[in-house]
Every structure is written in C-alpha cells, then in structure tokens.
Design an enzyme around this catalytic site. Structure first.
Site: not given
Length: 1075
Positions: A487, A849, A853
């Site tokens: 990410d 994080d 996700d």
C-alpha cells in the site's frame, strides 16, 4: 464422484461471488446406513474416523443421489483449486408456532406475495421451510426458482420507491415474528470453543492417530522409554496448539461480543416506536436513530435524515464519514444502480458508530434494516477470519507425497517381514508385531515435530523484532516470497498530509505560492472562505473531528468552529447549523462568519465534494473541492488558467498531492434543499490549488532496493491518484530512472462502441494540451514500437484494471507480468489483483497499514499489517514498527525456517531409511536391534537434533559419545545395549569407512547438489524450463517482438464478455481515494 448428475441434483451456490461453491443433493439410504454402522463396529471405530477426515466418503457411503428438492443431506464442494468437501444436513423450519400467535394459514396475506424470497420458501399447506446453514449463513429452498437462496437481507432488485413504500412505515408485529423465525437472530455469534472440543479435534488429526498407534505398539514390545518421550512431545505440541486456538477464539469473541447486546428503537407500523434488543432485528425493520455515539448492530439503508459515522471499526481509520438518505425515485431501477454516485453513501454499516444524526424537517433519523447477522459488512469480515482460504504450499504438498512414498516402502517391508518370519515358524503375535514395527521405522513419528523446529525458533526471533504471528505455518511460506505488494499511504509514505502551500489564481493566471511555513495567514477572499467551510468536519464534545486532510486545511485558516443555538436568527440559516468564524486575531475579514447550510458529500466515484454556505451578512455561495481535473471541468473555461496543466504537473511530479477549489454565488431566494447537485455544480469560478505534502518514510527506499537486489518483485497498490503513485514509485526506486513506464488507459463499453485499451509511454518533460483526462500525465505522442528496450513497467488505474478484467482477460496475465503501479484501486480490486498474481504462481506478500487492505492481507500468501487495529485481526503477521523494514526480516527468517525444514526433512528421511534397511537385514537372520539400541538411535541421535537449534554442537557431542561407546570397552555398557565386543581393528575400519563416507557425502553435497551453476548448465543442456506460469509468460513475452504495444488502441470483439465482475468487497471505499 463423476460429472454426471441426476436432474436437479447439482447446483451452484453463491454464483459469481468469492465464496462460490457447488451443491449436490443426497437422500439417506437405510440399508447403506445400517452397513456403515456395522462397519464402524467391526472396524473398531476406524471407519467413523475415516468418514470424519473425508466428509464426502461419509455421504457417498450412507446416501444415494437425488434432486436438491428431495434431499435431506447436501454435499458442498468449493470451486477453487482445493475442491474442499463439506457435509450439511437439511433442516426444517416449522411455522406452526405462528399459527397460534396470529393465525397464520396458507392463504394468509402475509405470505401470498411471491415477489420476496422469504415467501417463496414456504412449503404449503404444511407451512414449513427447508434450510441449510453454510459458514454461518442461512440458505432457504426457493420453491419457485428451485434452488437454495441466501436469506437475511433485503432483495437487490428493490427500487428506492419500493423501499420507501414497503418499509418506510416499519413492519407489523406479525411481519417481524414471521421474518425473525425464518431469517434467524441478528447476531454475530462467535462461540468460545470449549477446550475439550479443541482437544478432541486436535487429537483426531491423522498425525496424532498414527502416533497413538505407534505408542501402543511400542508399549506392547516393552519399548517404554521412547514411547513416553513421544507421548510427552505430543502432549506439549497439543497443549500449545489448543492454547493458541483458544486465545484466537477469545480474541475474536471479544471483537464481536458487544454487537449482540445493543438496545435500539424500532418503529412498528401499528404500535409505534418500541425499544428492542438488537438480536430481534430483521431485514425491513425501521430503525429510529437518535442521539450520538450509537453503535450500528446491522447494515441499514438511511432513508430520512443524515448521519456522520465513524467507520474505524472496519477500516482501521477513525475518520467521520457523512451518510445521506436514499432519494425516493419513481424509477423501477434497483436502488444500488439508480445513480452514478456510490450506493454505499446511503448505508450505515454494522459495527460502525453513528457519531451524529440529524433528522430532516424536525423529524427523527430513520433507516431500514438491510442485512442482519453474518450477512452484514462486519459479519463478512468475521466470516473471512473464521473460514480463511486454505494455503497451497509446495513444501507441504511434497512432504505428503514423500510420506506416501515412505508408506509404500513400509508396505514392501511388511510383506518381506511376514514372509521371513512365517517361513521361520515364529509365533503369529511376534510376526504381527515385527511387521507393524516396520511401519514405525519407515515413517518416523517424530518427523512432523522435527519439521516445526525451524518455525518455532524463527517465531521467537520475529517476536523480539516486534513482529507477531498468529499463523506460524506461514513463516515457511515467507521464505518463498517472490512478489510483495505495498500500500502507499501510511506504508511507503508517512501517515497524513501537511499543507505545504496554496496557489491562488485570478484573471491573470496563477499567482505566487502562499506558504504556511512562516505562520502567515492567507488573506481574506473566496479561497480563504472555501478553505474554512468546504469540508465535512464536525464538532463533537468541543473537539473538531474529521478527515485529516480537511483538518489540516481548516487549521491553516486559524478560524474557529461552533454550532448555532436556538436563539440564532439570521435569514436563511437554520438553528443548530455549523458556523465557522475568524479568530479574534484575524484582520480584514468583513463578516462575523460563515454558516454551512448543505453538503453534497465526497464520493470516490465523483472525486469531489460541494457545500452551500451563507456568509453572515453577505452572499450565499457554492464551494467545491476535489481532484483538479474534475473541478476544472465544472468551471467556466475562461477562469481556468492556460498554464493549468503545467502548473499541476509541476507539483504532482514532485510527489505533492494537489486539490483544486472553485466557487460561485447563488441566489438567495432558493431554498437549499430544492437545489440539485447538477445545478449547484455548474459555471463555477476556479480559485486555485492546495498543495499537500506526503513524504516517503526513511526506511522505504533502502528496503525496496534490498528486495529488488534479491530479485523479489515489488508492486504498489494504492487508492491514491495515478500521477502521485507514479512519482512515489520513481522516488522510492520501485521504478528506476533508466526503466520505462507505460501508461495503460481503457474506455468502457458504450452504446456506440466496444471497450478499448490504449498504451502510452510516460515521459517527464513534454507537456500536452489540456483535455478531459482523468490524470494529467505527460506522454510521448510519437514513439516507434521498437523503442522500448530493456525493462519496462506498466501503470494503470482501478478503472482500467476492472475493464481489462472484464473485456480483455487474455491480456491480463501479460500486463501483470510487468504491472508495477496500480492506482485508484478499491479494497475489492486490491484483493482481486492479489488473487490474479497468485494465479500466475507467484508467492504473494501484501504489506499494508490495515486500513482498507484487509481483503488483500487475507488473500495474500503472507499478509503483513503495520497497524494493530481490529481490522487487521485476520492478518497472519502484525508489525509493531510502522514501516516496511519488517518485510526483509520476515523473508530472511522465513528462508532460515524453510532451509531448516528442508534439512530436517532430509535428515529424518535418511535416518529412517538407514534404520529401515538395517532392521530388514537383521530380520533376514530373524534378529533385531535391542530396545536400548533403538532408544539410542531414536532419542539420543535423532529426536535430540530434531528439537534443538544448536545443530553442530549436538552433532559433535553425539560423535564423541559414539566414539566413546565404540572404543571404551565398558562391559556393563555393552551388556546393557546388547553389543558384542569386536576386535579393535574392526572398529578402526568402521571409523575409516565412516570418514570416507563423510568426505564423499560432503564433496557430493557441495560440488554437485548445492552447485547452482552446475545445475543451471545441466538444465540448459537438457532444455529444462520452469513450469511456473509466470516463468512461462516471461519467456513468451521476451520472444514476442510486438510486446509491449505502444500508441495502439485495441477493442474488445465481444462487448461485455469478460470473465465476470471482479470481487467486490461489501465494506468500504478507501479513505485515501478521496481526492
């Protein structure tokens, strides 16, 4: 099981969804069941054990195939590569209890409307419903469609008008009771599994059953010492496993416990508003939301009023999101697709917290229950944790195959032993014992325990580095990673954004940048007004809360926020409106403040937000904030500076995040609620650009360089815009300066043309004219097809990925081979992308994080969360250090554990084969090793090495002990071990032979087995090539002179004929997608 089925016996459950599976109908056969019971008795419980391990065999043995309509048992098979079977019993829900409650009869009006699945499921005149429960979801038999349908949510085909009409006044008491009985309770119930259940489940593992067999055999032969050692090892292993499972069960139970005990206000059609426990809620109930800090116990559609919701429970980001009511339209189009805006803006998701609710026209805030229980967004998250996707790891597959080979070898040894001992006239019980002994010799019971040694020590070292693991078996998989997805925001770059400056504009174009670094406030004007009021911030308990980007923008103005009271009387401004005021130190502000009258909230699909405000004692304004290209498209062309594109690119190429602002004056005689968004968002005046800075973390570039040097692919998957993502990829070294970057753009199918895809080379110097592009990225317009030499990378957006997945499925593997930058990706698209990489045989890691996700973290072979939020509870690895330094550490420890597992596998297999051959040679003379000789080999030599990480030291000690026994001439020791005293010269010969064997083995190991160069030459000579899909594609693309295509536009031959829609996560859009 064959592919030929009786009519109606086979169907697909959840077709097109992630958890798609096949369902087969069976009916219990009495004769077969009786035979199976007899077999269970005569096999001393072995047959039920086999049925426990293989549910499909249980169904095939006890039942006969039939149609699903007649079935009392169904067999489910997943449609993934594992094709896992599960058995479910068909249950009956009897509605007779409702007959006495309110006189439910087959012709009752309540159940006559067959538009709804819940009514079509009732079998008349018996008034009962057939159902199955699969992975916490209830399915009922639809008598009209003749298939099992999911229950517990409102139908997707409902239009907004139908929802308002049917459920806008609430359900009657009879409807509630009826739906409650069929849909079940609104609970996300994760039971704390009792220890005895966990214990039984673990003990029934085939490995422990084999150990039990081995221990019983050893006790019968008085081989008590090693049997006790194996028992102790097994007890410790079982205890640790049960403890871990229990802890995970407690943690998950704690996560959802509060969900089931919430008191809510429900409006009944006849009885009015009633207080109700949340577990009584059913789809269609009308919720009344009042007050603040309300936890949502279900998914609900907001139909009246507005809400500010904290979705941090499921996203990991405590950022308030504004929810708007579902508009009532006359169209019969399904409510999810009735407008271009994202339908999720109308949904209050289960597990989120309603921070603030405002009713319309002094009425209460109302919402219709959409989904209950495990059908909700939170329930979907919990189910993904309870039923994770199984891992297919080559090491474990090969280990099982090798164990089967050992079983085959043991079978040969058993036949040999039977022949030798029967011909020698040995007693039958002795013959059986010796034959069974061969199995425990050829298949060492300590092998699985030895294979976990490397994992245990790697887990300890990871814990010291602040990396915690809830799935230890995945540590080995870390050693195989060859692609890692990252990410961007909060992972590669620092958390949050800082307002670097603003670039105002006037009739003459852009002015000088106003920097906030020196603490100088922005002078008064429309731009300052827009920064102070064009946001979704709220005031809660005296604290300003909201999106960090909005907070930074508002703080830069040094204004203050307040709520107007009941005694506030200004024309056009209602009571309790949000008021922003200049602080006392502010100068040259010709008004008391600005009242925010109405908001058109941000949507990732629209890429903008708009507010209607009233200057206290001044004009009424419409203010817009959003992606620069979007805002510019709504402005009067003459107000957009001619240098717009170049100015924008000046900042985006440096990695800044750019937001544009615009405004216009509105007439005072219109009521704000009567103004449509289309009317407000037109003929705006461009105000300028806001420049936000998002820097790389210090650790990002060195870690990515280390991974690339180790030939591990790195990929960026972000919700941010494409230009920013490309810049970060360049700065971080993910795409080096000498590598080319190709932008892939697509257009969706329209009425006049099919879907198209184009390829353009990204270039950093030449400017292009302003146009209606989603992202302003400079490209070379004239590039020959042969100009791409060396390595190259593809960059594309989530929209392009979706179109390619649907209409250009044959191109997708080719694109993924060099796809490095994926921007504007939704959470569902992130998961889908990870899965597509896995289909190419990549071992995929995902580092995020933990915000949006979660799906990708669960889908990847190795998910690494940099957040300890509850949303990351399903991630196998969690790092306390919030940067990507944990990734190389994890790969190194994974490789160490993997090498240890390989070495232990070879060591244990070699030991078992040596002992196997030695024992069979002794059996030829009807002789065998003594118990102490077996004990020395099994315990002192093998097991000790299998459970320690000081391999060399233990090996040296063992060699010293062996030499001592060989040369010491201790009569008592020899007598205890049943050893014969041999001549000294023989002993010297033994040492010489062992030394020669060691030297030859070392040379072969180093010069041949571990010689990578030699094996590469051999492979090249014999033309061997890797069969991995990604290697096959690499070779094919390297030999394709037409790839990659440049300055070409390709069209899909058959519009709309893709592989289907990508998996769509039902939870949330990424917050980083906002602007």
């Amino acid at each position: 099981m064959g592919d030929h089925f009786e009519k109606g016996q086979h169907a697909v459950l959840n077709e097109g969804e992630e958890n798609e599976m096949e369902i087969f109908g069976y009916r219990t056969h009495r004769c077969r069941r009786t035979l199976c019971l007899a077999g269970s008795v005569f096999s001393f419980g072995i047959l039920p054990l086999v049925f426990y391990w293989r549910p499909a065999w249980h169904v095939w043995a006890n039942c006969i195939p039939c149609s699903l309509q007649e079935a009392d048992v169904v067999l489910l098979r997943t449609r993934d590569e594992f094709q896992t079977y599960s058995r479910k019993k068909v249950m009956w829900i009897h509605l007779s209890a409702l007959n006495s409650a309110f006189g439910l009869t087959p012709d009752h009006p309540l159940i006559m409307d067959e538009e709804y699945i819940i009514n079509r499921a009732i079998r008349k005149p018996e008034l009962k419903v057939r159902s199955i429960n699969v992975q916490k979801i209830r399915y009922v038999w639809d008598n009209l469609e003749e298939q099992f349908q999911k229950i517990g949510s409102l139908e997707d085909w409902l239009s907004s008008a139908k929802i308002h009409l049917k459920f806008g006044s609430g359900l009657t008491r009879e409807e509630q009771e009826f739906r409650r009985l069929i849909c079940g309770p609104n609970t996300i119930d994760v039971e704390i599994t009792p220890i005895w259940k966990l214990l039984i489940k673990e003990v029934l593992n085939p490995f422990y059953i084999f150990q039990l067999f081995s221990v019983c055999l050893w006790f019968s032969e008085d081989y008590k010492e090693y049997a006790l050692a194996i028992i102790i090892m097994s007890i410790i292993s079982i205890a640790l496993t049960v403890y871990d499972l229990r802890e995970q069960s407690l943690k998950l139970h704690g996560l959802v416990e509060s969900h089931n005990s919430i008191t809510v206000s429900v409006c009944e059609r006849k009885a009015g508003v009633q207080e109700l426990e949340s577990h009584f809620l059913v789809p269609g109930d009308l919720l009344i939301l009042s007050g603040n800090k309300v936890k949502m116990p279900c998914d609900a559609i907001l139909i009246d009023g507005s809400c500010v919701v904290d979705e941090g429970m499921l996203t990991g980001e405590s950022i308030p999101v504004t929810k708007t009511p579902l508009p009532k339209m006359d169209s019969s189009v399904p409510w999810k697709t009735q407008s271009e805006a994202d339908y999720k803006r109308h949904i209050l998701f289960c597990g989120t917290e309603v921070i603030q609710s405002k009713g319309a026209c002094s009425g209460p805030t109302r919402a219709v229950v959409l989904q209950t229980g495990f059908n909700t967004a939170k329930g979907d998250l919990v189910r993904s944790i309870l039923y994770p996707k199984p891992m297919n790891f080559k090491l474990y597959r090969d280990a099982i195959r090798f164990l089967l080979c050992l079983v085959g070898t043991a079978t040969i040894g058993m036949i040999y032993t039977l022949c030798v001992y029967v011909l020698s006239g040995e007693p039958p019980e002795e013959v059986v014992k010796k034959a069974l002994d061969v199995i425990t010799i050829a298949v060492p019971p300590a092998l699985p325990a030895a294979l976990t040694t490397g994992i245990i020590y790697a887990q300890r070292r990871l814990k010291k580095r602040g990396i915690f693991c809830i799935s230890p078996q995945r540590i080995n998989i870390c050693g195989q990673l060859n692609l890692v997805c990252f990410d961007k925001t909060g992972t590669l770059t620092r958390d949050g954004l800082d307002l670097w400056g603003v670039v105002p504009c006037d009739k003459n174009g852009f002015q000088e940048v106003h920097s906030f670094a020196l603490g100088k406030a922005l002078s008064w004007g429309p731009l300052c007004a827009a920064m102070a009021s064009c946001h979704s911030l709220i005031l809660l308990d005296g604290t300003i809360q909201g999106d960090p980007l909005d907070l930074k923008m508002f703080e830069a103005t040094t204004w203050e926020m307040a709520i107007s009271g009941e005694d506030f009387h200004i024309n056009g401004v209602p009571a309790h409106a949000m008021i922003v005021k200049p602080c006392k130190t502010a100068i040259q502000v010709p008004m008391e403040g600005i009242a925010i009258l109405h908001q058109f909230p941000f949507s990732s699909a629209l890429q903008r937000m708009t507010v209607i405000v009233q200057e206290l004692g001044g004009d009424r304004l419409a203010l817009m904030k959003g992606a620069p290209e979007k805002v510019a498209s709504f402005c009067q062309p003459e107000t957009v500076p001619t240098s717009f594109v170049s100015e924008l690119q000046t900042y985006t190429t440096q990695g800044f995040r750019v937001i544009a602002m615009a405004y216009k004056k509105l007439e005072m005689d219109h009521h704000t609620t009567s103004l449509t968004r289309d009317k407000v968002e037109s003929d705006l005046i461009f105000l300028g650009l806001l420049i936000f800075e998002n820097q790389l973390k210090e650790e990002t570039k060195p870690v990515l360089e280390e991974l690339i040097a180790a030939r591990i692919r790195t990929v960026m998957i972000t919700g941010d815009d494409l230009q920013t993502a490309i810049t970060v990829a360049r700065k971080s070294g993910m795409v080096s300066e000498d590598q080319k970057l190709i932008l892939i753009e697509t257009n969706e199918t329209t009425e006049s043309s099919s879907a198209s895809i184009s390829w353009k080379l990204v270039e950093e110097k030449k400017h292009v004219a302003y146009g209606n592009q989603d992202n302003y990225i400079n490209i070379w317009e004239e590039v020959s097809d042969n100009s791409i030499e060396g390595s190259y990378h593809f960059a594309l957006s989530g929209k392009s990925f979706q179109v390619i997945n649907q209409h250009f499925s044959s191109l997708l593997p080719k694109i993924l081979m060099n796809g490095t930058v994926f921007a504007r990706m939704s959470p569902g698209q992130k998961s889908c992308l990870v899965e597509e990489f896995q289909k190419l045989d990549y071992i995929v890691g995902m580092c995020g994080d933990g915000a949006n996700d979660c799906g990708a973290l669960k889908m990847a072979h190795v998910g690494i969360s940099l957040s300890e939020q509850e949303a990351s509870v399903a991630s196998p690895f969690t790092s306390k250090t919030p940067n990507i330094e944990c990734v190389p550490h994890l790969i190194k420890e994974g490789r160490a554990a993997l090498v240890t597992s390989f070495c232990m596998f070879k060591y244990m297999a070699l030991y078992s084969m040596i002992q196997y051959v030695g024992v069979l040679l002794l059996y030829w003379e009807t002789n065998s090793l003594s118990n102490y000789q077996f004990l020395f080999q099994d315990l002192a030599i093998t097991t000790l090495i299998g459970v320690t990480n000081i391999f060399v030291l233990v090996l040296v000690i063992q060699m010293a002990v062996c030499l001592l026994i060989l040369f010491a001439d201790i009569p008592d020791l020899y007598r205890r071990f049943d050893l014969l005293c041999t001549p000294v010269l023989w002993r010297i010969y033994i040492v010489i032979m062992l030394s020669c064997n060691f030297i030859v083995s070392l040379v072969v190991e180093e010069a041949i087995i571990e010689n990578r160069t030699l094996w590469m030459i051999i492979k090249r000579c014999f033309g061997y090539q890797s069969k991995s899909r990604y290697r096959t594609w690499q070779r094919a693309l390297a030999n394709d002179p037409s790839w990659p295509p440049l300055n070409q536009i390709s069209y899909s031959d058959l519009p709309g004929c893709g592989r289907g829609v990508s998996y769509s996560n039902p939870v949330f859009e990424s917050n980083e997608e906002q602007l």
